[in-house]
Write a protein that holds these residues in place. Structure first.
Motif, PDB file in Angstrom:
ATOM      1  N   PHE A  29       0.847  -1.187   0.000  1.00 34.44           N
ATOM      2  CA  PHE A  29       0.000   0.000   0.000  1.00 34.44           C
ATOM      3  C   PHE A  29       0.888   1.244   0.000  1.00 34.44           C
ATOM      4  N   GLU A  30       0.286   2.387  -0.239  1.00 34.86           N
ATOM      5  CA  GLU A  30       0.955   3.680  -0.066  1.00 34.86           C
ATOM      6  C   GLU A  30      -0.025   4.591   0.644  1.00 34.86           C
ATOM      7  N   PHE A  31       0.447   5.263   1.695  1.00 34.66           N
ATOM      8  CA  PHE A  31      -0.389   6.171   2.461  1.00 34.66           C
ATOM      9  C   PHE A  31       0.377   7.460   2.694  1.00 34.66           C
ATOM     10  N   ALA A  32      -0.038   8.545   2.049  1.00 34.19           N
ATOM     11  CA  ALA A  32       0.610   9.843   2.214  1.00 34.19           C
ATOM     12  C   ALA A  32       0.084  10.502   3.480  1.00 34.19           C
ATOM     13  N   MET A  33       0.989  10.930   4.335  1.00 31.45           N
ATOM     14  CA  MET A  33       0.592  11.605   5.570  1.00 31.45           C
ATOM     15  C   MET A  33       0.196  13.044   5.271  1.00 31.45           C
ATOM     16  N   PRO A  34      -0.762  13.565   6.028  1.00 30.76           N
ATOM     17  CA  PRO A  34      -1.120  14.973   5.847  1.00 30.76           C
ATOM     18  C   PRO A  34       0.026  15.880   6.278  1.00 30.76           C
ATOM     19  N   LYS A  35       0.073  17.066   5.730  1.00 33.34           N
ATOM     20  CA  LYS A  35       1.090  18.058   6.105  1.00 33.34           C
ATOM     21  C   LYS A  35       0.790  18.585   7.517  1.00 33.34           C
ATOM     22  N   GLN A  36       1.829  19.036   8.208  1.00 34.59           N
ATOM     23  CA  GLN A  36       1.697  19.632   9.547  1.00 34.59           C
ATOM     24  C   GLN A  36       0.970  18.689  10.501  1.00 34.59           C
ATOM     25  N   ALA A  37       1.498  17.480  10.675  1.00 33.12           N
ATOM     26  CA  ALA A  37       0.840  16.477  11.515  1.00 33.12           C
ATOM     27  C   ALA A  37       1.853  15.834  12.463  1.00 33.12           C
ATOM     28  N   ILE A  38       1.341  15.145  13.460  1.00 31.91           N
ATOM     29  CA  ILE A  38       2.131  14.363  14.418  1.00 31.91           C
ATOM     30  C   ILE A  38       1.530  12.960  14.436  1.00 31.91           C
ATOM     31  N   SER A  39       2.377  11.922  14.459  1.00 35.16           N
ATOM     32  CA  SER A  39       1.845  10.562  14.603  1.00 35.16           C
ATOM     33  C   SER A  39       2.694   9.780  15.595  1.00 35.16           C
ATOM     34  N   VAL A  40       2.080   8.770  16.197  1.00 35.65           N
ATOM     35  CA  VAL A  40       2.749   7.899  17.173  1.00 35.65           C
ATOM     36  C   VAL A  40       2.431   6.453  16.813  1.00 35.65           C
ATOM     37  N   ALA A  41       3.458   5.595  16.806  1.00 32.17           N
ATOM     38  CA  ALA A  41       3.260   4.163  16.583  1.00 32.17           C
ATOM     39  C   ALA A  41       2.999   3.507  17.936  1.00 32.17           C
ATOM     40  N   PHE A  42       1.858   2.875  18.098  1.00 36.05           N
ATOM     41  CA  PHE A  42       1.508   2.234  19.361  1.00 36.05           C
ATOM     42  C   PHE A  42       2.050   0.815  19.462  1.00 36.05           C
ATOM     43  N   LEU A  43       2.268   0.158  18.322  1.00 39.39           N
ATOM     44  CA  LEU A  43       2.787  -1.203  18.296  1.00 39.39           C
ATOM     45  C   LEU A  43       4.114  -1.233  17.548  1.00 39.39           C
ATOM     46  N   PRO A  44       5.036  -2.121  17.926  1.00 41.75           N
ATOM     47  CA  PRO A  44       6.303  -2.221  17.201  1.00 41.75           C
ATOM     48  C   PRO A  44       6.112  -2.958  15.868  1.00 41.75           C
ATOM     49  N   HIS A  45       6.972  -2.651  14.922  1.00 41.51           N
ATOM     50  CA  HIS A  45       6.984  -3.325  13.623  1.00 41.51           C
ATOM     51  C   HIS A  45       8.437  -3.684  13.313  1.00 41.51           C
ATOM     52  N   ASP A  46       8.662  -4.930  12.898  1.00 43.59           N
ATOM     53  CA  ASP A  46      10.019  -5.371  12.580  1.00 43.59           C
ATOM     54  C   ASP A  46      10.597  -4.660  11.364  1.00 43.59           C
ATOM     55  N   ARG A  47       9.717  -4.310  10.426  1.00 43.57           N
ATOM     56  CA  ARG A  47      10.204  -3.694   9.190  1.00 43.57           C
ATOM     57  C   ARG A  47       9.114  -2.823   8.579  1.00 43.57           C
ATOM     58  N   VAL A  48       9.412  -1.560   8.352  1.00 47.42           N
ATOM     59  CA  VAL A  48       8.511  -0.634   7.666  1.00 47.42           C
ATOM     60  C   VAL A  48       9.300   0.100   6.579  1.00 47.42           C
ATOM     61  N   THR A  49       8.594   0.487   5.528  1.00 48.05           N
ATOM     62  CA  THR A  49       9.223   1.252   4.451  1.00 48.05           C
ATOM     63  C   THR A  49       8.469   2.560   4.312  1.00 48.05           C
ATOM     64  N   TRP A  50       9.202   3.648   4.208  1.00 47.25           N
ATOM     65  CA  TRP A  50       8.625   4.972   4.100  1.00 47.25           C
ATOM     66  C   TRP A  50       9.514   5.820   3.197  1.00 47.25           C
ATOM     67  N   SER A  51       8.978   6.934   2.730  1.00 49.73           N
ATOM     68  CA  SER A  51       9.777   7.837   1.892  1.00 49.73           C
ATOM     69  C   SER A  51       9.481   9.283   2.260  1.00 49.73           C
ATOM     70  N   VAL A  52      10.485  10.110   2.076  1.00 46.66           N
ATOM     71  CA  VAL A  52      10.353  11.554   2.221  1.00 46.66           C
ATOM     72  C   VAL A  52      10.795  12.152   0.894  1.00 46.66           C
ATOM     73  N   ASP A  53       9.890  12.888   0.251  1.00 43.51           N
ATOM     74  CA  ASP A  53      10.155  13.495  -1.051  1.00 43.51           C
ATOM     75  C   ASP A  53      10.712  12.478  -2.048  1.00 43.51           C
ATOM     76  N   GLY A  54      10.204  11.221  -1.988  1.00 42.05           N
ATOM     77  CA  GLY A  54      10.575  10.198  -2.948  1.00 42.05           C
ATOM     78  C   GLY A  54      11.772   9.341  -2.590  1.00 42.05           C
ATOM     79  N   THR A  55      12.525   9.684  -1.545  1.00 42.73           N
ATOM     80  CA  THR A  55      13.678   8.887  -1.118  1.00 42.73           C
ATOM     81  C   THR A  55      13.205   7.857  -0.098  1.00 42.73           C
ATOM     82  N   MET A  56      13.302   6.553  -0.460  1.00 41.12           N
ATOM     83  CA  MET A  56      12.769   5.483   0.386  1.00 41.12           C
ATOM     84  C   MET A  56      13.800   4.955   1.374  1.00 41.12           C
TER      85      MET A  56
END
Length: 77
Positions: A29-56
């Motif tokens: 999946f791909e989920f773009a975060m809204p601008k000017q936001a804060i998020s917290v991960a409540f559960l641990p994940h062994d592996r996640v992939t994310w990108s900032v301005d296209g750099t993964m």
């Protein structure tokens, strides 16, 4: 994105919105975060992939990890 049970709750007060989202199980999946936001991960994940301005990046995500999103494009993959 595959059909997966999920929960999304949202509450707004003046200029502040609080959202809670949870996916039972995640595939591709791909989920773009809204601008000017804060998020917290409540559960641990062994592996996640994310990108900032296209750099993964791929990394572990410990429970309690917090993210501050500004004007850049942040996407969870």
């Amino acid at each position: 994105m595959a059909d997966q049970p999920s929960v999304f709750l949202k509450q707004e007060w003046q200029d502040i919105a609080v959202e809670y989202g949870w996916l039972e199980e995640v595939g591709d999946f791909e989920f773009a975060m809204p601008k000017q936001a804060i998020s917290v991960a409540f559960l641990p994940h062994d592996r996640v992939t994310w990108s900032v301005d296209g750099t993964m990046q791929t990394t572990a995500l410990p429970a309690g990890s917090a993210f501050l999103y500004g004007d850049r494009e942040f996407v969870w993959h």
